[in-house]
Design a protein around this motif. Structure first.
Motif, PDB file in Angstrom:
ATOM      1  N   PHE A   1      42.794 106.313  10.228  1.00 13.25           N
ATOM      2  CA  PHE A   1      41.527 105.625  10.428  1.00 13.25           C
ATOM      3  C   PHE A   1      41.707 104.114  10.271  1.00 13.25           C
ATOM      4  O   PHE A   1      40.735 103.368  10.276  1.00 13.25           O
ATOM      5  CB  PHE A   1      40.463 106.112   9.431  1.00 13.25           C
ATOM      6  CG  PHE A   1      40.004 107.512   9.691  1.00 13.25           C
ATOM      7  CD1 PHE A   1      39.485 107.869  10.921  1.00 13.25           C
ATOM      8  CD2 PHE A   1      40.098 108.470   8.702  1.00 13.25           C
ATOM      9  CE1 PHE A   1      39.060 109.164  11.167  1.00 13.25           C
ATOM     10  CE2 PHE A   1      39.673 109.767   8.935  1.00 13.25           C
ATOM     11  CZ  PHE A   1      39.155 110.115  10.173  1.00 13.25           C
ATOM     12  N   ASP A   2      42.948 103.673  10.120  1.00 17.10           N
ATOM     13  CA  ASP A   2      43.208 102.247   9.945  1.00 17.10           C
ATOM     14  C   ASP A   2      43.078 101.513  11.279  1.00 17.10           C
ATOM     15  O   ASP A   2      43.023 102.117  12.347  1.00 17.10           O
ATOM     16  CB  ASP A   2      44.583 102.024   9.314  1.00 17.10           C
ATOM     17  CG  ASP A   2      45.715 102.715  10.053  1.00 17.10           C
ATOM     18  OD1 ASP A   2      45.541 103.867  10.481  1.00 17.10           O
ATOM     19  OD2 ASP A   2      46.787 102.108  10.205  1.00 17.10           O
ATOM     20  N   CYS A   3      43.030 100.187  11.198  1.00 20.12           N
ATOM     21  CA  CYS A   3      42.868  99.336  12.381  1.00 20.12           C
ATOM     22  C   CYS A   3      43.957  99.622  13.396  1.00 20.12           C
ATOM     23  O   CYS A   3      45.120  99.813  13.033  1.00 20.12           O
ATOM     24  CB  CYS A   3      42.964  97.861  11.982  1.00 20.12           C
ATOM     25  SG  CYS A   3      41.819  97.362  10.713  1.00 20.12           S
ATOM     26  N   VAL A   4      43.575  99.616  14.642  1.00 19.95           N
ATOM     27  CA  VAL A   4      44.542  99.844  15.716  1.00 19.95           C
ATOM     28  C   VAL A   4      44.335  98.800  16.799  1.00 19.95           C
ATOM     29  O   VAL A   4      43.211  98.413  17.098  1.00 19.95           O
ATOM     30  CB  VAL A   4      44.423 101.277  16.300  1.00 19.95           C
ATOM     31  CG1 VAL A   4      43.067 101.496  16.946  1.00 19.95           C
ATOM     32  CG2 VAL A   4      45.533 101.559  17.300  1.00 19.95           C
ATOM     33  N   HIS A   5      45.437  98.314  17.337  1.00 17.64           N
ATOM     34  CA  HIS A   5      45.385  97.437  18.502  1.00 17.64           C
ATOM     35  C   HIS A   5      45.534  98.363  19.700  1.00 17.64           C
ATOM     36  O   HIS A   5      46.618  98.884  19.956  1.00 17.64           O
ATOM     37  CB  HIS A   5      46.508  96.399  18.441  1.00 17.64           C
ATOM     38  CG  HIS A   5      46.449  95.407  19.556  1.00 17.64           C
ATOM     39  ND1 HIS A   5      46.925  95.686  20.808  1.00 17.64           N
ATOM     40  CD2 HIS A   5      45.949  94.156  19.597  1.00 17.64           C
ATOM     41  CE1 HIS A   5      46.736  94.637  21.597  1.00 17.64           C
ATOM     42  NE2 HIS A   5      46.152  93.702  20.872  1.00 17.64           N
ATOM     43  N   GLU A   6      44.432  98.603  20.396  1.00 16.64           N
ATOM     44  CA  GLU A   6      44.386  99.627  21.445  1.00 16.64           C
ATOM     45  C   GLU A   6      45.397  99.391  22.566  1.00 16.64           C
ATOM     46  O   GLU A   6      46.038 100.331  23.028  1.00 16.64           O
ATOM     47  CB  GLU A   6      42.973  99.743  22.032  1.00 16.64           C
ATOM     48  CG  GLU A   6      41.939 100.223  21.064  1.00 16.64           C
ATOM     49  CD  GLU A   6      42.095 101.688  20.674  1.00 16.64           C
ATOM     50  OE1 GLU A   6      42.793 102.444  21.366  1.00 16.64           O
ATOM     51  OE2 GLU A   6      41.505 102.074  19.646  1.00 16.64           O
ATOM     52  N   GLN A   7      45.537  98.153  23.025  1.00 18.56           N
ATOM     53  CA  GLN A   7      46.439  97.883  24.144  1.00 18.56           C
ATOM     54  C   GLN A   7      47.897  98.139  23.780  1.00 18.56           C
ATOM     55  O   GLN A   7      48.665  98.633  24.590  1.00 18.56           O
ATOM     56  CB  GLN A   7      46.272  96.451  24.659  1.00 18.56           C
ATOM     57  CG  GLN A   7      44.945  96.189  25.337  1.00 18.56           C
ATOM     58  CD  GLN A   7      43.835  95.864  24.344  1.00 18.56           C
ATOM     59  OE1 GLN A   7      44.047  95.758  23.128  1.00 18.56           O
ATOM     60  NE2 GLN A   7      42.623  95.728  24.855  1.00 18.56           N
ATOM     61  N   ALA A   8      48.274  97.820  22.569  1.00 20.93           N
ATOM     62  CA  ALA A   8      49.663  98.004  22.137  1.00 20.93           C
ATOM     63  C   ALA A   8      49.876  99.338  21.437  1.00 20.93           C
ATOM     64  O   ALA A   8      51.009  99.754  21.240  1.00 20.93           O
ATOM     65  CB  ALA A   8      50.080  96.869  21.207  1.00 20.93           C
ATOM     66  N   VAL A   9      48.791  99.998  21.067  1.00 22.13           N
ATOM     67  CA  VAL A   9      48.809 101.263  20.325  1.00 22.13           C
ATOM     68  C   VAL A   9      49.657 101.117  19.057  1.00 22.13           C
ATOM     69  O   VAL A   9      50.594 101.875  18.820  1.00 22.13           O
ATOM     70  CB  VAL A   9      49.278 102.446  21.195  1.00 22.13           C
ATOM     71  CG1 VAL A   9      48.969 103.754  20.494  1.00 22.13           C
ATOM     72  CG2 VAL A   9      48.639 102.420  22.567  1.00 22.13           C
ATOM     73  N   VAL A  10      49.326 100.117  18.265  1.00 21.14           N
ATOM     74  CA  VAL A  10      49.986  99.912  16.980  1.00 21.14           C
ATOM     75  C   VAL A  10      48.933  99.761  15.890  1.00 21.14           C
ATOM     76  O   VAL A  10      47.791  99.383  16.164  1.00 21.14           O
ATOM     77  CB  VAL A  10      50.919  98.670  16.967  1.00 21.14           C
ATOM     78  CG1 VAL A  10      52.071  98.846  17.931  1.00 21.14           C
ATOM     79  CG2 VAL A  10      50.167  97.404  17.275  1.00 21.14           C
ATOM     80  N   HIS A  11      49.325 100.074  14.685  1.00 25.58           N
ATOM     81  CA  HIS A  11      48.469  99.954  13.500  1.00 25.58           C
ATOM     82  C   HIS A  11      49.056  98.862  12.606  1.00 25.58           C
ATOM     83  O   HIS A  11      49.711  99.159  11.615  1.00 25.58           O
ATOM     84  CB  HIS A  11      48.428 101.282  12.748  1.00 25.58           C
ATOM     85  CG  HIS A  11      47.852 102.407  13.525  1.00 25.58           C
ATOM     86  ND1 HIS A  11      46.586 102.887  13.302  1.00 25.58           N
ATOM     87  CD2 HIS A  11      48.362 103.159  14.532  1.00 25.58           C
ATOM     88  CE1 HIS A  11      46.343 103.883  14.131  1.00 25.58           C
ATOM     89  NE2 HIS A  11      47.402 104.072  14.886  1.00 25.58           N
ATOM     90  N   PRO A  12      48.847  97.605  12.943  1.00 25.70           N
ATOM     91  CA  PRO A  12      49.555  96.531  12.242  1.00 25.70           C
ATOM     92  C   PRO A  12      49.157  96.328  10.785  1.00 25.70           C
ATOM     93  O   PRO A  12      49.984  95.935   9.968  1.00 25.70           O
ATOM     94  CB  PRO A  12      49.218  95.292  13.068  1.00 25.70           C
ATOM     95  CG  PRO A  12      47.928  95.618  13.737  1.00 25.70           C
ATOM     96  CD  PRO A  12      47.964  97.093  13.986  1.00 25.70           C
TER      97      PRO A  12
END
Length: 176
Positions: A131-142
């Motif tokens: 449920f943590d933040c995700v950068h949708e375009q890169a599909v990463v959870h920084p």
């Protein structure tokens, strides 16, 4: 047992938990108008050097307020899911397997571990339920990795050199 209070987080957020009675609800689709304008003085093989030079050369006052506000939102979100993830499977065994100096605390656990181990456990807790933040375009959870590492590093450095980081420094580090 070690304290679970992180005064650095209180300073970064600008308020303490419970002061604002309004429930925290925010979608992570918020548009933040901060873009990195990095110089291209190095070849592609020197991308890390270029990134490091950009980060070290960026002055705090050049970071837009919109980027700071977005970082605060992502910080709150990450802390919330990290606390919720503190009861995830196998975390006690993971912490018990770590040895070494007590340099940094684990979120909501009341335990201190070596900084690298605390960073890893914090990241596991933050990402535990996805449920943590995700950068949708890169599909990463920084934020899982970044926040876990920053908290551990800052606490370790405070213990080693007495260096107290400000909330602004935490937010700057998250933005950059």
């Amino acid at each position: 047992a070690a304290s679970t209070h992180h005064p650095l987080l209180t300073r970064a957020l600008g308020w303490t938990c419970g002061r604002d009675s309004q429930p925290f609800a925010h979608t992570l689709t918020r548009d933040c108008a901060y873009s990195l304008s990095m110089p291209t003085t190095h070849s592609n093989t020197d991308a890390m050097l270029t990134l490091c030079e950009h980060v070290s050369a960026t002055r705090s006052e050049l970071i837009p307020d919109s980027a700071r506000e977005a970082a605060r939102v992502f910080l709150l979100d990450s802390l919330g899911v990290g606390i919720a993830g503190s009861r995830g499977p196998a975390l006690d065994a993971l912490m018990d397997a770590q040895g070494g100096a007590e340099e940094a605390r684990v979120l909501a656990q009341g335990r201190a571990l070596p900084a690298g181990a605390a960073a890893m456990v914090n990241a596991c807790q933050i990402h535990n339920s996805e449920f943590d933040c995700v950068h949708e375009q890169a599909v990463v959870h920084p934020m899982a990795v970044l926040l876990g590492a920053l908290l551990a590093f800052m606490e370790r450095e405070q213990g080693r050199a007495g260096r107290c980081f400000s909330g602004r420094e935490l937010i700057d580090a998250l933005v950059l």
